[in-house]
Design a protein around this motif. Structure first.
Motif, PDB file in Angstrom:
ATOM      1  N   LEU A 148       0.833  -1.211   0.000  1.00  0.00           N
ATOM      2  CA  LEU A 148       0.000   0.000   0.000  1.00  0.00           C
ATOM      3  C   LEU A 148       0.871   1.266   0.000  1.00  0.00           C
ATOM      4  N   PHE A 149       1.989   1.188   0.678  1.00  0.00           N
ATOM      5  CA  PHE A 149       2.947   2.298   0.739  1.00  0.00           C
ATOM      6  C   PHE A 149       3.474   2.594  -0.666  1.00  0.00           C
ATOM      7  N   ARG A 150       3.894   1.529  -1.366  1.00  0.00           N
ATOM      8  CA  ARG A 150       4.398   1.704  -2.732  1.00  0.00           C
ATOM      9  C   ARG A 150       3.319   2.296  -3.643  1.00  0.00           C
ATOM     10  N   GLU A 151       2.094   1.835  -3.464  1.00  0.00           N
ATOM     11  CA  GLU A 151       0.999   2.354  -4.300  1.00  0.00           C
ATOM     12  C   GLU A 151       0.781   3.848  -4.056  1.00  0.00           C
ATOM     13  N   ALA A 152       0.868   4.251  -2.785  1.00  0.00           N
ATOM     14  CA  ALA A 152       0.679   5.675  -2.460  1.00  0.00           C
ATOM     15  C   ALA A 152       1.788   6.515  -3.089  1.00  0.00           C
ATOM     16  N   ILE A 153       3.014   6.002  -3.045  1.00  0.00           N
ATOM     17  CA  ILE A 153       4.142   6.737  -3.644  1.00  0.00           C
ATOM     18  C   ILE A 153       3.912   6.872  -5.150  1.00  0.00           C
ATOM     19  N   GLU A 154       3.456   5.791  -5.746  1.00  0.00           N
ATOM     20  CA  GLU A 154       3.167   5.761  -7.182  1.00  0.00           C
ATOM     21  C   GLU A 154       2.086   6.800  -7.549  1.00  0.00           C
ATOM     22  N   ARG A 155       1.010   6.819  -6.774  1.00  0.00           N
ATOM     23  CA  ARG A 155      -0.091   7.769  -7.015  1.00  0.00           C
ATOM     24  C   ARG A 155       0.334   9.206  -6.768  1.00  0.00           C
ATOM     25  N   ALA A 179      12.430   3.364   4.813  1.00  0.00           N
ATOM     26  CA  ALA A 179      11.450   2.280   4.985  1.00  0.00           C
ATOM     27  C   ALA A 179      11.696   1.153   3.992  1.00  0.00           C
ATOM     28  N   LEU A 180      11.866   1.495   2.732  1.00  0.00           N
ATOM     29  CA  LEU A 180      11.984   0.440   1.719  1.00  0.00           C
ATOM     30  C   LEU A 180      13.258  -0.395   1.904  1.00  0.00           C
ATOM     31  N   ALA A 181      14.283   0.214   2.468  1.00  0.00           N
ATOM     32  CA  ALA A 181      15.520  -0.537   2.713  1.00  0.00           C
ATOM     33  C   ALA A 181      15.289  -1.658   3.729  1.00  0.00           C
ATOM     34  N   ARG A 182      14.205  -1.570   4.470  1.00  0.00           N
ATOM     35  CA  ARG A 182      13.927  -2.549   5.515  1.00  0.00           C
ATOM     36  C   ARG A 182      12.749  -3.464   5.174  1.00  0.00           C
ATOM     37  N   GLU A 183      12.359  -3.450   3.931  1.00  0.00           N
ATOM     38  CA  GLU A 183      11.164  -4.195   3.532  1.00  0.00           C
ATOM     39  C   GLU A 183      11.284  -5.699   3.806  1.00  0.00           C
ATOM     40  N   ALA A 184      12.425  -6.278   3.462  1.00  0.00           N
ATOM     41  CA  ALA A 184      12.573  -7.735   3.645  1.00  0.00           C
ATOM     42  C   ALA A 184      12.462  -8.090   5.132  1.00  0.00           C
ATOM     43  N   GLU A 185      13.154  -7.310   5.958  1.00  0.00           N
ATOM     44  CA  GLU A 185      13.131  -7.585   7.389  1.00  0.00           C
ATOM     45  C   GLU A 185      11.720  -7.426   7.958  1.00  0.00           C
ATOM     46  N   MET A 186      11.002  -6.450   7.432  1.00  0.00           N
ATOM     47  CA  MET A 186       9.631  -6.194   7.898  1.00  0.00           C
ATOM     48  C   MET A 186       8.672  -7.326   7.546  1.00  0.00           C
ATOM     49  N   THR A 246       7.058  -0.917  14.817  1.00  0.00           N
ATOM     50  CA  THR A 246       7.499   0.481  14.786  1.00  0.00           C
ATOM     51  C   THR A 246       7.694   0.947  13.337  1.00  0.00           C
ATOM     52  N   LEU A 247       8.363   0.127  12.545  1.00  0.00           N
ATOM     53  CA  LEU A 247       8.560   0.470  11.130  1.00  0.00           C
ATOM     54  C   LEU A 247       7.223   0.514  10.394  1.00  0.00           C
ATOM     55  N   GLU A 248       6.378  -0.483  10.686  1.00  0.00           N
ATOM     56  CA  GLU A 248       5.072  -0.543  10.012  1.00  0.00           C
ATOM     57  C   GLU A 248       4.256   0.712  10.315  1.00  0.00           C
ATOM     58  N   CYS A 249       4.260   1.110  11.593  1.00  0.00           N
ATOM     59  CA  CYS A 249       3.470   2.266  11.984  1.00  0.00           C
ATOM     60  C   CYS A 249       4.026   3.528  11.326  1.00  0.00           C
ATOM     61  N   GLY A 250       5.351   3.648  11.307  1.00  0.00           N
ATOM     62  CA  GLY A 250       5.968   4.791  10.626  1.00  0.00           C
ATOM     63  C   GLY A 250       5.572   4.827   9.163  1.00  0.00           C
ATOM     64  N   MET A 251       5.556   3.670   8.556  1.00  0.00           N
ATOM     65  CA  MET A 251       5.200   3.586   7.138  1.00  0.00           C
ATOM     66  C   MET A 251       3.720   3.927   6.921  1.00  0.00           C
ATOM     67  N   ARG A 252       2.869   3.541   7.867  1.00  0.00           N
ATOM     68  CA  ARG A 252       1.438   3.897   7.749  1.00  0.00           C
ATOM     69  C   ARG A 252       1.253   5.415   7.846  1.00  0.00           C
ATOM     70  N   PHE A 253       1.995   6.047   8.779  1.00  0.00           N
ATOM     71  CA  PHE A 253       1.900   7.505   8.899  1.00  0.00           C
ATOM     72  C   PHE A 253       2.400   8.173   7.617  1.00  0.00           C
TER      73      PHE A 253
END
Ligand code: GN1
Ligand code: MG
Length: 373
Positions: free
Chosen positions: A175-182, A198-205, A316-323
């Motif tokens: 959803l984050f990627r889609e928002a960036i795209e839009r 955020a994206l640098a940590r995608e695999a770990e997330m 924590t990362l997920e919440c940051g990404m949602r914000f």
């Protein structure tokens, strides 16, 4: 035209009048003297209403307008809350729970053109957005641990998934990627460093969700929104009275609950702190919350225990990404009280996650110490 006409015909009610109307629907006796808005939540609107009864006594209640943009099916939200509350009440009749009042047609909600309303008992208590009092943090850990423990034999299939994929972090990344795209309001370019972080940590997330899908950690009924201020505490003893905000009770993982509680309760600053030098994950708060949580919930598996630090970092990362997603979308989901608040919130979460990376070995050591048999 019809739109204009309906605007003219709509009688604009003041908040006071609207609350009066809602309380009447829930058959509250007496007269509404005053109300205060409680501005702790980021999605629902919450009011404390103060009544003078016919016998001269004063009585307060909590009235909430549920955010139907966030909760598309609020009737299902109420059904989940009823079932979970009943289960807890049957097991621990002395435990305090929120008691939702009924309307004349026996519903725990009122749905009208102005929204979706509910009303419950006001419990005199204290809540904390942030505190350095370690007793409070440990007691909150115990309260959420007990909550998990009491629900460990609850039939998860009876619950609706009111917000699908709520803590499915890889899906949040999508959803984050889609928002960036839009890039709906043209804010993406200015937040490239945050996006990269955020994206640098995608695999770990994605690790936790993958383990959950593979059945390596158990699917449990989770609270899913375990902020410190969702525990009501006795003002004097500082013991937990009641876990509140069951809106997001759904199948999930203990690691979501533990993680979200650390994200919020072990942080040394507010969730939207702009001075990032103040934002740290306190190891001593982390320790006492862990202690409270694991002691109150002895049935966590060895795998879950070992993954507690990753739970904290992931949420924590997920919440940051949602914000950040919401900032990029133009602030549609979380309430903002100043410009850029969602970006401030995102930055504070990312600072916290970066601090966890620095303290990673200590977090693992503390969990090992606190979970030793
Ligand atoms: C929202 O509104 P509140 O405080 O109950 C959100 C949580 C976030 C939190 C961040 C349904 O919770 O997931 O962690 O804001 N709730 C929903 O402060 O999205
Ligand atoms: Mg909530």
């Amino acid at each position: 035209n019809t739109r204009e006409r309906s605007i003219f015909m709509t009688v604009q009610l003041s908040t006071h009048e609207k609350l009066e109307q809602v309380c009447k629907a829930f058959r509250i006796q007496g007269s509404l003297q005053s109300y205060e808005e409680i501005k702790v939540g980021n999605v629902n609107k919450t009011y404390r209403v103060n009544f003078l009864q016919e016998d001269g006594k004063r009585k307060s209640y909590i009235v909430q307008a549920v955010n139907t943009y966030v909760f598309k099916n609020p009737v299902q939200v109420m059904s989940n809350i009823d079932l979970v509350t009943e289960h807890i009440h049957a097991k621990a009749p002395k435990k305090r729970v929120l008691h939702f009042h009924h309307t004349a047609d026996r519903k725990t909600y009122l749905m009208d053109d102005k929204g979706f309303w509910r009303l419950f008992n006001y419990i005199p208590s204290n809540t904390y957005n942030t505190t350095d009092n370690l007793d409070i943090i440990r007691n909150a850990g115990e309260a959420f641990g007990q909550f998990q423990m009491m629900l460990s034999d609850f039939d998860a299939s009876s619950l609706y998934e009111t917000i699908p994929n709520f803590h499915n972090t890889p899906d949040r990344c999508r959803l984050f990627r889609e928002a960036i795209e839009r890039d709906a309001v043209g804010r993406a370019a200015a937040v490239q460093p945050e996006i990269d972080f955020a994206l640098a940590r995608e695999a770990e997330m994605s690790i936790l969700q993958n383990l959950l899908s593979a059945g390596e950690i158990p699917l449990r009924v989770a609270h899913n929104d375990t902020k410190l201020n969702n525990v009501l505490l006795d003002a004097k003893t500082r013991k937990a009275l009641c876990v509140v905000d069951l809106d997001t009770v759904m199948p999930g993982s203990s690691l979501f609950d533990f993680g979200d509680a650390i994200r919020y309760g072990a942080s040394t600053a507010a969730e939207d702190e702009r001075d990032l030098s103040k934002v740290e994950m306190s190891l001593e708060r982390f320790r006492v919350f862990t202690r409270g949580y694991v002691r109150a919930c002895p049935n966590l598996t060895a795998r879950e225990l070992e993954l507690l630090p990753l739970g904290a970092k992931t949420i924590t990362l997920e919440c940051g990404m949602r914000f950040l997603t919401d900032h990029i979308d133009g602030d549609l989901y979380f309430a903002v009280h100043r410009e850029g608040q969602n970006l401030d919130r995102a930055r504070a979460q990312f600072k916290l996650a970066a601090d966890m990376e620095k303290k990673w070995d200590d977090m693992r050591r503390i969990v090992a110490e606190e979970t030793k048999a």
